[in-house]
Design a protein around this motif. Structure first.
Motif, PDB file in Angstrom:
ATOM      1  N   ALA A 319       0.832  -1.204   0.000  1.00  0.00           N
ATOM      2  CA  ALA A 319       0.000   0.000   0.000  1.00  0.00           C
ATOM      3  C   ALA A 319       0.862   1.247   0.000  1.00  0.00           C
ATOM      4  N   LYS A 320       2.185   1.075  -0.175  1.00  0.00           N
ATOM      5  CA  LYS A 320       3.123   2.191  -0.094  1.00  0.00           C
ATOM      6  C   LYS A 320       3.525   2.714  -1.466  1.00  0.00           C
ATOM      7  N   GLY A 321       2.623   2.616  -2.434  1.00  0.00           N
ATOM      8  CA  GLY A 321       2.940   3.079  -3.777  1.00  0.00           C
ATOM      9  C   GLY A 321       3.209   4.559  -3.873  1.00  0.00           C
ATOM     10  N   GLY A 322       2.819   5.319  -2.842  1.00  0.00           N
ATOM     11  CA  GLY A 322       3.095   6.755  -2.829  1.00  0.00           C
ATOM     12  C   GLY A 322       4.573   7.067  -2.837  1.00  0.00           C
ATOM     13  N   ILE A 323       5.406   6.083  -2.484  1.00  0.00           N
ATOM     14  CA  ILE A 323       6.852   6.292  -2.484  1.00  0.00           C
ATOM     15  C   ILE A 323       7.358   6.628  -3.875  1.00  0.00           C
TER      16      ILE A 323
END
Length: 362
Positions: A319-323
């Protein structure tokens, strides 16, 4: 450029349909009647979903949206819940939105920039309703991701094009090399791999196994050999065999290990000396699941080697695709490739527009 593995080529329609002739002869055996070994069948259909009545872009967006489900649920659903029922844009909304964006791994620096621009738009009355913030966020992320050419350099005036792959252990670097070689081979390019990771146990064997599966050659020495010597031999072999692309595997190194970084600098110097313009790409492979730790890695590698692009793996499992947005914005280095699955075709060129559309699509 996009590798359209989800599209199946349809045979051209026949103009004349012949009238069937009835005979007493036994029916001919067709391809459908021939039993295909399971291993061969798996190789043929690897990575191909069922054909759908959609345009190529719609098919790609649907595929990407599916693979970004965890990021979309982790970030966009929080944004939607925050905006739902709101009637005014106030300080409390900004505070809660800041928390949502940071928790989505956009990072403090990127979140601050987004909110500052958002506050200015509100002050200038370009945004009046909370529901408009969602559209604003989509455009803002797209702007941050457009930092330069995302297309990978695989063709040069004097072949081969040389791609140097770097990254810490465990990010999927060797697997990414295999996937990239697979895609390039499908494009008709002759690919040569350099097994310059002579440090890690079984690294050479692992690369050789992947190369055998993909159908490309590997230049290798024994364990513990000088990686620069492997690179030298690879360039000479590539020129003699008229290879189009060379992909160099390197030892997984912690960005804080000075001696290992110096070794990578030496590899870069040898490439530059033996082939004009090389390396044409220096790609850092990052694991999306590590979140903001990837920013620190990228900064160290960029300072030492001068990265030309990034590869983000395992986007389908986090769920950390914002990186992706955070690293591109902070380092101003383009994202070249993304890994959205375990199969060979699941490494895809990064398209900022497609990424944001898939992320914000309902």
């Amino acid at each position: 450029m996009r590798w359209k593995f989800w599209e199946r080529k349809q045979p051209p329609p026949s103009e004349d349909i012949p009238t069937p002739v009835v005979t007493n002869e036994p029916p001919l055996t067709t391809e459908a009647d021939v039993e295909v070994p399971e291993e061969e069948l798996a190789e043929v259909v690897v990575g191909e979903p069922e054909p759908e009545a959609a345009t190529p872009r719609q098919g790609f967006l649907r595929f990407l949206k599916e693979r970004l489900t965890k990021t979309r649920q982790g970030l966009l659903r929080k944004v939607d819940r925050l905006l739902s029922g709101r009637r005014v844009i106030d300080a409390e909304l900004f505070d809660e939105l800041e928390e949502v964006l940071i928790s989505g791994d956009l990072g403090v620096q990127t979140t601050t920039r987004i909110l500052q621009d958002l506050q200015q738009s509100v002050a200038e009355q370009r945004l009046r309703q909370p529901v408009e913030i969602r559209t604003y966020l989509k455009q803002s992320l797209l702007t941050l991701l457009n930092v330069g050419a995302e297309e990978l350099c695989t063709e040069v005036a004097q072949p081969p094009a040389v791609i140097l792959m770097v990254g810490v252990n465990g990010v999927g670097k060797t697997t990414t090399i295999a996937k990239l070689a697979y895609q390039l081979k499908l494009q008709g390019k002759k690919v040569l791999l350099a097994a310059a990771d002579t440090f890690r146990a079984a690294a050479i064997e692992q690369l050789q196994e992947w190369a055998d599966r993909v159908g490309v050659e590997v230049i290798k020495h024994g364990a513990g050999a000088d990686p620069a010597a492997v690179v030298y031999d690879t360039i000479q072999a590539a020129k003699a065999r008229h290879a189009d692309v060379v992909i160099v595997d390197t030892a997984g190194r912690l960005h804080t290990k000075v001696n290992l970084m110096e070794e990578c600098k030496k590899i870069k110097r040898v490439l530059a000396r033996e082939h004009e313009g090389a390396p044409h790409e220096i790609l850092l492979v990052l694991d999306a699941t590590v979140g903001q730790n990837g920013v620190a890695q990228a900064k160290q590698f960029h300072d030492a080697l001068g990265l030309t692009g990034l590869v983000m793996t395992k986007l389908d499992g986090t769920a950390k695709g914002g990186i992706v947005v955070s690293i591109v914005n902070e380092l101003k280095i383009p994202m070249k490739l993304i890994g959205v699955g375990e199969k060979l075709p699941d490494l895809q060129p990064f398209d900022p527009t497609a990424f944001t559309e898939a992320l914000f699509d309902d």
